[in-house]
Design a protein around this motif. Sequence first.
Motif, short mmCIF file in Angstrom:
data_model
loop_
_atom_site.label_atom_id
_atom_site.label_comp_id
_atom_site.label_asym_id
_atom_site.label_seq_id
_atom_site.Cartn_x
_atom_site.Cartn_y
_atom_site.Cartn_z
N LYS A 114 37.10 -45.23 -9.79
CA LYS A 114 38.02 -44.41 -10.80
C LYS A 114 39.39 -44.29 -10.25
O LYS A 114 40.34 -44.54 -11.15
CB LYS A 114 37.36 -43.20 -10.66
CG LYS A 114 36.07 -43.01 -11.39
CD LYS A 114 35.65 -41.51 -11.71
CE LYS A 114 34.26 -41.57 -12.50
NZ LYS A 114 33.93 -40.18 -12.46
N SER A 115 39.92 -44.13 -8.98
CA SER A 115 41.28 -44.11 -8.50
C SER A 115 41.25 -45.10 -7.61
O SER A 115 42.30 -44.95 -6.70
CB SER A 115 41.68 -42.64 -8.30
OG SER A 115 40.93 -42.28 -7.01
N CYS A 116 40.13 -45.85 -7.07
CA CYS A 116 40.45 -46.62 -6.00
C CYS A 116 40.45 -48.07 -6.29
O CYS A 116 39.84 -48.76 -7.06
CB CYS A 116 39.15 -46.47 -5.24
SG CYS A 116 38.89 -47.35 -3.70
N LEU A 117 41.32 -48.87 -5.50
CA LEU A 117 41.40 -50.29 -5.73
C LEU A 117 40.78 -50.88 -4.24
O LEU A 117 41.40 -50.30 -3.37
CB LEU A 117 42.83 -50.76 -5.78
CG LEU A 117 43.44 -50.09 -6.71
CD1 LEU A 117 45.05 -50.24 -6.72
CD2 LEU A 117 43.05 -50.83 -8.30
N ARG A 118 40.03 -51.63 -4.15
CA ARG A 118 39.42 -52.45 -2.86
C ARG A 118 39.85 -53.84 -2.80
O ARG A 118 39.75 -54.33 -3.73
CB ARG A 118 37.99 -52.07 -2.90
CG ARG A 118 37.46 -50.52 -2.67
CD ARG A 118 36.02 -50.30 -2.86
NE ARG A 118 35.50 -50.61 -4.20
CZ ARG A 118 35.51 -49.75 -5.07
NH1 ARG A 118 35.69 -48.52 -4.90
NH2 ARG A 118 34.94 -49.97 -6.31
N PHE A 119 40.26 -54.02 -1.55
CA PHE A 119 40.83 -55.15 -1.44
C PHE A 119 39.95 -55.80 0.01
O PHE A 119 40.02 -55.22 0.82
CB PHE A 119 42.05 -55.61 -1.03
CG PHE A 119 42.84 -55.10 -2.28
CD1 PHE A 119 43.10 -55.98 -3.43
CD2 PHE A 119 43.41 -53.90 -2.38
CE1 PHE A 119 43.82 -55.37 -4.53
CE2 PHE A 119 44.16 -53.24 -3.34
CZ PHE A 119 44.27 -54.34 -4.62
N LYS A 120 39.21 -56.68 -0.04
CA LYS A 120 38.33 -57.29 0.98
C LYS A 120 39.12 -58.04 1.87
O LYS A 120 38.91 -58.13 3.02
CB LYS A 120 37.03 -58.15 0.47
CG LYS A 120 35.86 -57.28 -0.10
CD LYS A 120 34.70 -58.20 -0.14
CE LYS A 120 33.55 -57.57 -0.82
NZ LYS A 120 33.27 -56.02 -0.54
N LYS A 121 40.04 -58.73 1.45
CA LYS A 121 40.96 -59.55 2.25
C LYS A 121 42.52 -59.12 2.02
O LYS A 121 43.01 -59.05 0.87
CB LYS A 121 40.89 -61.09 1.85
CG LYS A 121 39.43 -61.49 2.10
CD LYS A 121 39.25 -63.12 1.96
CE LYS A 121 37.94 -63.49 2.34
NZ LYS A 121 37.88 -64.85 2.07
N ALA A 122 43.51 -59.29 2.94
CA ALA A 122 44.74 -58.67 2.97
C ALA A 122 45.54 -59.87 2.12
O ALA A 122 46.17 -59.26 1.44
CB ALA A 122 45.29 -58.83 4.40
N GLU A 123 45.19 -60.88 2.04
CA GLU A 123 45.89 -61.94 1.29
C GLU A 123 45.59 -61.71 -0.33
O GLU A 123 46.29 -62.20 -0.98
CB GLU A 123 45.59 -63.15 1.63
CG GLU A 123 44.25 -63.63 1.38
CD GLU A 123 43.09 -63.71 2.74
OE1 GLU A 123 42.31 -64.17 2.81
OE2 GLU A 123 43.61 -62.58 3.67
N HIS A 124 44.81 -60.76 -0.64
CA HIS A 124 44.35 -60.42 -1.96
C HIS A 124 45.23 -59.19 -2.33
O HIS A 124 45.03 -58.71 -3.69
CB HIS A 124 42.98 -60.40 -2.54
CG HIS A 124 42.31 -61.59 -2.06
ND1 HIS A 124 40.80 -61.72 -1.73
CD2 HIS A 124 42.49 -62.99 -2.44
CE1 HIS A 124 40.46 -62.87 -1.61
NE2 HIS A 124 41.38 -63.60 -1.72
N ILE A 125 45.87 -58.40 -1.46
CA ILE A 125 46.56 -57.38 -1.95
C ILE A 125 47.78 -57.73 -2.82
O ILE A 125 48.67 -58.29 -1.90
CB ILE A 125 46.80 -56.45 -0.56
CG1 ILE A 125 45.55 -56.20 -0.17
CG2 ILE A 125 47.55 -55.12 -1.31
CD1 ILE A 125 45.64 -55.46 1.20
N PRO A 126 47.92 -57.21 -3.92
CA PRO A 126 49.34 -57.60 -4.59
C PRO A 126 50.49 -56.31 -4.03
O PRO A 126 50.61 -55.45 -4.82
CB PRO A 126 48.91 -57.29 -6.21
CG PRO A 126 48.10 -56.58 -6.03
CD PRO A 126 47.23 -56.71 -4.87
N TYR A 127 51.09 -56.62 -2.94
CA TYR A 127 51.72 -55.57 -2.17
C TYR A 127 52.94 -55.10 -3.30
O TYR A 127 53.28 -53.83 -3.48
CB TYR A 127 52.30 -55.94 -0.80
CG TYR A 127 51.41 -56.17 0.01
CD1 TYR A 127 50.95 -55.21 0.82
CD2 TYR A 127 50.91 -57.49 0.19
CE1 TYR A 127 49.98 -55.35 1.89
CE2 TYR A 127 50.08 -57.73 1.24
CZ TYR A 127 49.55 -56.59 2.11
OH TYR A 127 48.45 -56.70 3.18
N LYS A 128 53.70 -55.93 -3.85
CA LYS A 128 54.92 -55.68 -4.57
C LYS A 128 54.45 -54.95 -5.88
O LYS A 128 55.09 -53.93 -6.35
CB LYS A 128 55.62 -56.75 -5.05
CG LYS A 128 56.24 -57.62 -4.14
CD LYS A 128 57.36 -56.96 -3.61
CE LYS A 128 58.22 -57.47 -2.71
NZ LYS A 128 59.01 -56.74 -1.64
#
Length: 152
Positions: A114-128
């Motif tokens: 609902k308010s959570c974004l989960r990323f199993k791998k760091a390289e998948h995180i869209p930091y910007k």
Amino acid sequence: MASSQASTPLEYISELPEERQVVIKKLRNEIKKNLPKGFEEVMSYGMIGYVVPHSLFPQGYHCDPRLPLPFIAIAAQKNHYAVYHMGIYADPILLEWFQKEYTKQATIKPDFGKSCLRFKKAEHIPYKLIGELSSKMTVEDWIAIYKRSLQK
């Protein structure tokens, strides 16, 4: 990682393994660089949180008025990294914007709660993109949306 007992964000980060520290530091920096003025960084629910302080919203969080109103939190969980953003849960227009931008920028299908974004791998995180999302709602906007959501 189980819920942290750290009392500061730096203490929380120092408890993490080195490779997870790098990810949380990068997320934290991106959020802090973009977050509108007025939000405060705290430890909340065992995670690094960004909240509306009682000085700006004395009522606090309806679930526990002793706590400030939560907005964003980040954590290194056991099997993933988590970004909690209450604004995408409460504002359908912001959620729609984020989903469109995510599909343009991310390399994998989103793992949303609902308010959570989960990323199993760091390289998948869209930091910007997380940084841009952090910039989209002021303290005043968040308080107004929050108050409206309580009236429903």
